[in-house]
Scaffold this active site. Sequence first.
Site, mmCIF file in Angstrom:
data_model
loop_
_atom_site.group_PDB
_atom_site.id
_atom_site.type_symbol
_atom_site.label_atom_id
_atom_site.label_comp_id
_atom_site.label_asym_id
_atom_site.label_seq_id
_atom_site.Cartn_x
_atom_site.Cartn_y
_atom_site.Cartn_z
ATOM 1 N N LYS A 155 -8.412 -0.355 0.447
ATOM 2 C CA LYS A 155 -9.525 -0.761 1.289
ATOM 3 C C LYS A 155 -10.409 -1.706 0.501
ATOM 4 O O LYS A 155 -10.889 -1.378 -0.583
ATOM 5 C CB LYS A 155 -10.363 0.457 1.711
ATOM 6 C CG LYS A 155 -9.917 1.112 3.005
ATOM 7 C CD LYS A 155 -9.362 0.169 3.980
ATOM 8 C CE LYS A 155 -9.892 0.295 5.350
ATOM 9 N NZ LYS A 155 -9.203 -0.641 6.258
ATOM 10 N N GLU B 165 0.824 -1.219 0.000
ATOM 11 C CA GLU B 165 0.000 0.000 0.000
ATOM 12 C C GLU B 165 0.853 1.261 0.000
ATOM 13 O O GLU B 165 1.697 1.473 0.876
ATOM 14 C CB GLU B 165 -0.935 0.029 1.213
ATOM 15 C CG GLU B 165 -1.847 1.249 1.217
ATOM 16 C CD GLU B 165 -2.905 1.236 2.313
ATOM 17 O OE1 GLU B 165 -3.734 2.167 2.332
ATOM 18 O OE2 GLU B 165 -2.902 0.302 3.135
#
Length: 598
Positions: A199, A179
């Site tokens: 997410k 990420e």
Amino acid sequence: MVTSRIDFTQPLDASAPRLRHAFGAPHEVLVAHALADVRGVLDAVHVAAQRGHWCVGYVRYEAAPAFDAALQTQAADGPLAWFAVYEAPQAWPEGDVPGSAQVQWHGGHDRGEFDAALARIQQAIAAGELYQVNHTAPLTGMLLGSANALFAALQRAQPGGYAAYIDAGDEQVLSVSPELFFDWQDAPGGGTILARPMKGTAPRGATPEQDAAHAEHLRTAPKERAENVMIVDLLRNDLSRIALPHSVRVPALFATQALPTVWQMTSDVTARTRPGTTLTDVFAALFPCGSVTGAPKVRAMQMIRALERAPRGVYCGAVGVVRPVGEAGLDGTHRVAATFNVPIRTVVLRASAQAQAITATCGIGSGITSGAEADAEWQEWRHKRAFVERASMPFEILETLALRDGKLQHADLHVLRMGAAAAHFGFLWSPHAARQELQIAVLRHMNGAWRVRLLLAADGGVRAEAHALQPTPEPVRLQLADRPFGAAHGEFVRHKTTRREHYAAFAPKAPGVFDTVLWNEAGEITEGTFGNIAALLDGRWVTPPLSSGLLPGIGRAVALREGRVIEAVLRVTDVPKVQGWAFINSLRGWLNATLHAG
């Protein structure tokens, strides 16, 4: 002496060469132990990069109150910010990393704690206090072996992304995060910044069809999309604090990214930053990343502090590099670029109090929304921890072949399957070397029946072992497992390796029992502990589909190709109706069997 390494994807162009460097002894180390010192350290890092230095380091999650006193955390258990300043980067060290590493993990929530925390979060959501909370818990263990070897194994388990190894003396940070927190490129008239929150999670599938279905579900599931949008909105608001008016954009929404053990959903949020923006300004606007807090950030962090007993530390903070860009200007300074990950998929090592062992910590978590279901979230945690479990125990890829009177059975199919496993696990692979080892085994064992084990190591080393194969009297006696096989959908079931503790736990102990018939948590029969299963049901031979969670056995594939069996879901409740059983693998072929209660 190498003290740090970075291996970062170029966020704006994934096809560009990776930012892949090593660093030796630092010119200077900048450390903040108190909240009052955090901004000063980041200011010093910015100035060092302007002067042509490279800075590699991290900011702990517990540094958040340095930017906003309303952001509550536990007390920190280490430096709030730590950066090493280097004159220049070095080449990434080539060659294999010596040594090995092993970690036995424990800790995290038990299921009761997990359910209670989820219920408390959802009560707060129902009361209108917040929309989402990212809830986490740490795994802990002891490292046996080399930190460098563990980092290499972690990179194989979680390739690509934003990987960093930082030796800060008292602790080592091994981050293989996929990420991106932010990538900021400064410029005199205003810079550019990209945030890419991650997410939304789904497991990888056992078959290409199932895998595609999981990815499509992730893209379209209302719960996953809602979770992603909440954090995108939070990041848009955070970026607006440093952005030129009307420059915040969302050029990519709901993109799916394939990782080895999970699918993840990401979105891009971009902006043009105001002239004069500093690294401290960027952190003050964005830290911690909303993807690891929830929304709204202040209330979510209050709940995190109430629910989580220990500080998160580097996990969920930021790990990255700040570097000079281009030639120095007339004033002798450079433009600055900064790339930071969100340190999920991150292991932190520390010497124990007795200095006789190295402790390892790795956080696991997920975003909880109003639509979150306890069973699904619990499974998500299991899927997310798979990367560290893969890296924490050395293993080899394994194929077992029958050799009878100088002829190997189905050798081409075994070599193909080993190559697929090598690609999955990131092992070096030469089919020519594998075939060569098999041929040597044949030449040494031209007569009789032999069990040949072909083994592939991570560095590409391959070897073959041969052991005498005894005949198996039929019918063989099978027993039904007395509990579900929780590992059914894991990668160490889909691929054959020397890591077999999950199978060993179900191995038969009663005399005369040949193997155990396993079944998954949905009540579907899967396989045996060392072979596949077939059942005669309603006048046809069936074998469970790969989607039930089992090894795609070579003997099974041959039986399917020959039309001897067909695929069909076989449930534990079907057992009384089964008219006959068979055990199948490439080594022993088709063995008639009987099934008894475990």
